[in-house]
Write a protein that holds these residues in place. Structure first.
Motif, mmCIF file in Angstrom:
data_model
loop_
_atom_site.group_PDB
_atom_site.id
_atom_site.type_symbol
_atom_site.label_atom_id
_atom_site.label_comp_id
_atom_site.label_asym_id
_atom_site.label_seq_id
_atom_site.Cartn_x
_atom_site.Cartn_y
_atom_site.Cartn_z
ATOM 1 N N VAL A 1 -37.824 51.032 17.704
ATOM 2 C CA VAL A 1 -39.409 50.891 17.469
ATOM 3 C C VAL A 1 -39.671 52.615 17.505
ATOM 4 O O VAL A 1 -39.070 53.488 18.040
ATOM 5 C CB VAL A 1 -40.274 50.263 18.144
ATOM 6 N N LYS B 1 -43.229 45.925 13.114
ATOM 7 C CA LYS B 1 -41.970 45.710 13.586
ATOM 8 C C LYS B 1 -41.701 44.226 14.070
ATOM 9 O O LYS B 1 -40.895 43.593 13.998
ATOM 10 C CB LYS B 1 -41.507 46.556 14.689
ATOM 11 N N ALA C 1 -39.394 45.806 22.960
ATOM 12 C CA ALA C 1 -39.944 45.718 21.647
ATOM 13 C C ALA C 1 -38.559 46.159 20.853
ATOM 14 O O ALA C 1 -38.223 45.276 19.823
ATOM 15 C CB ALA C 1 -41.228 46.611 21.138
ATOM 16 N N SER C 2 -38.101 47.109 21.075
ATOM 17 C CA SER C 2 -36.680 47.224 20.429
ATOM 18 C C SER C 2 -35.726 46.217 20.501
ATOM 19 O O SER C 2 -35.039 45.859 19.499
ATOM 20 C CB SER C 2 -36.178 48.698 20.831
ATOM 21 N N TRP D 1 -45.063 53.450 18.649
ATOM 22 C CA TRP D 1 -45.460 52.143 18.486
ATOM 23 C C TRP D 1 -46.162 51.430 19.849
ATOM 24 O O TRP D 1 -46.755 50.503 19.628
ATOM 25 C CB TRP D 1 -43.959 51.429 18.428
ATOM 26 N N GLU D 2 -45.462 51.795 20.982
ATOM 27 C CA GLU D 2 -46.265 51.309 21.968
ATOM 28 C C GLU D 2 -47.771 51.405 22.181
ATOM 29 O O GLU D 2 -48.427 50.526 22.673
ATOM 30 C CB GLU D 2 -45.558 51.710 23.471
ATOM 31 N N THR D 3 -48.299 52.568 21.767
ATOM 32 C CA THR D 3 -49.539 52.901 21.665
ATOM 33 C C THR D 3 -50.343 52.000 21.031
ATOM 34 O O THR D 3 -51.493 51.408 21.240
ATOM 35 C CB THR D 3 -50.032 54.518 21.461
ATOM 36 N N GLU E 1 -41.781 56.175 17.979
ATOM 37 C CA GLU E 1 -42.473 56.993 19.355
ATOM 38 C C GLU E 1 -43.792 56.321 19.650
ATOM 39 O O GLU E 1 -44.192 56.164 20.680
ATOM 40 C CB GLU E 1 -42.447 58.390 18.997
ATOM 41 N N GLN F 1 -41.495 49.644 25.136
ATOM 42 C CA GLN F 1 -41.022 50.232 23.955
ATOM 43 C C GLN F 1 -39.477 49.573 23.706
ATOM 44 O O GLN F 1 -39.031 49.200 22.765
ATOM 45 C CB GLN F 1 -40.854 51.735 23.800
ATOM 46 N N ASN F 2 -38.778 49.728 24.981
ATOM 47 C CA ASN F 2 -37.601 49.075 25.047
ATOM 48 C C ASN F 2 -37.433 47.707 24.966
ATOM 49 O O ASN F 2 -36.708 47.036 24.132
ATOM 50 C CB ASN F 2 -36.636 49.375 26.406
ATOM 51 N N ARG G 1 -44.744 52.440 29.514
ATOM 52 C CA ARG G 1 -44.882 52.394 28.061
ATOM 53 C C ARG G 1 -43.178 52.363 27.594
ATOM 54 O O ARG G 1 -43.137 51.907 26.622
ATOM 55 C CB ARG G 1 -45.626 53.654 27.573
ATOM 56 N N GLU G 2 -42.505 53.296 28.259
ATOM 57 C CA GLU G 2 -41.068 53.190 27.777
ATOM 58 C C GLU G 2 -40.465 52.070 27.838
ATOM 59 O O GLU G 2 -39.519 51.723 27.089
ATOM 60 C CB GLU G 2 -40.217 54.171 28.707
#
Length: 113
Positions: A96, A56, A88-89, A100-102, A98, A85-86, A81-82
């Motif tokens: 991105v 992404k 990155a989105s 993705w962050e891992t 679920e 993810q935010n 992690r959330e």
């Protein structure tokens, strides 16, 4: 330069219209003939190139995200992690996945704790 890159470079150095065989060039550089032909014709890309294309965020964007996370951590505000993810989105301008962050954390584990 990898043997495959050297073989492709050898093909590109030939004069237009100059005859060549993939078999001879593949043998000279010690690479698979079929793979050489597919890479030269751009019908196959390396696993690394395919992985980068499917991400992404491009490598530069990921580096900037790592630096942002490091800055937050230095200020005693490590993101969850959330939150990652935010972030990155927002950078990707699309959500991105679920997990993705891992994958992001695993790819950048030497920079992130």
């Amino acid at each position: 330069m990898s043997p495959m890159e050297a073989a492709i470079a050898a093909i590109k150095l030939l004069e237009p219209g100059e005859p060549f065989t993939y078999t001879a060039i593949a043998h000279a550089h010690g690479v698979n003939r079929v793979t050489l032909a597919q890479r030269h014709k751009h019908s196959q890309v390396s696993c690394e190139a395919r992985a980068i294309k499917q991400q992404k965020l491009d490598p530069q964007q990921e580096l900037e995200l790592v630096q942002y996370i490091e800055g937050l951590t230095r200020r005693a505000l490590p993101p969850t992690r959330e939150m990652i993810q935010n972030f990155a989105s927002q950078v990707a301008k699309e959500p991105v996945g679920e997990g993705w962050e891992t994958c992001f954390i695993n790819r950048n584990s030497k920079h992130l704790i």
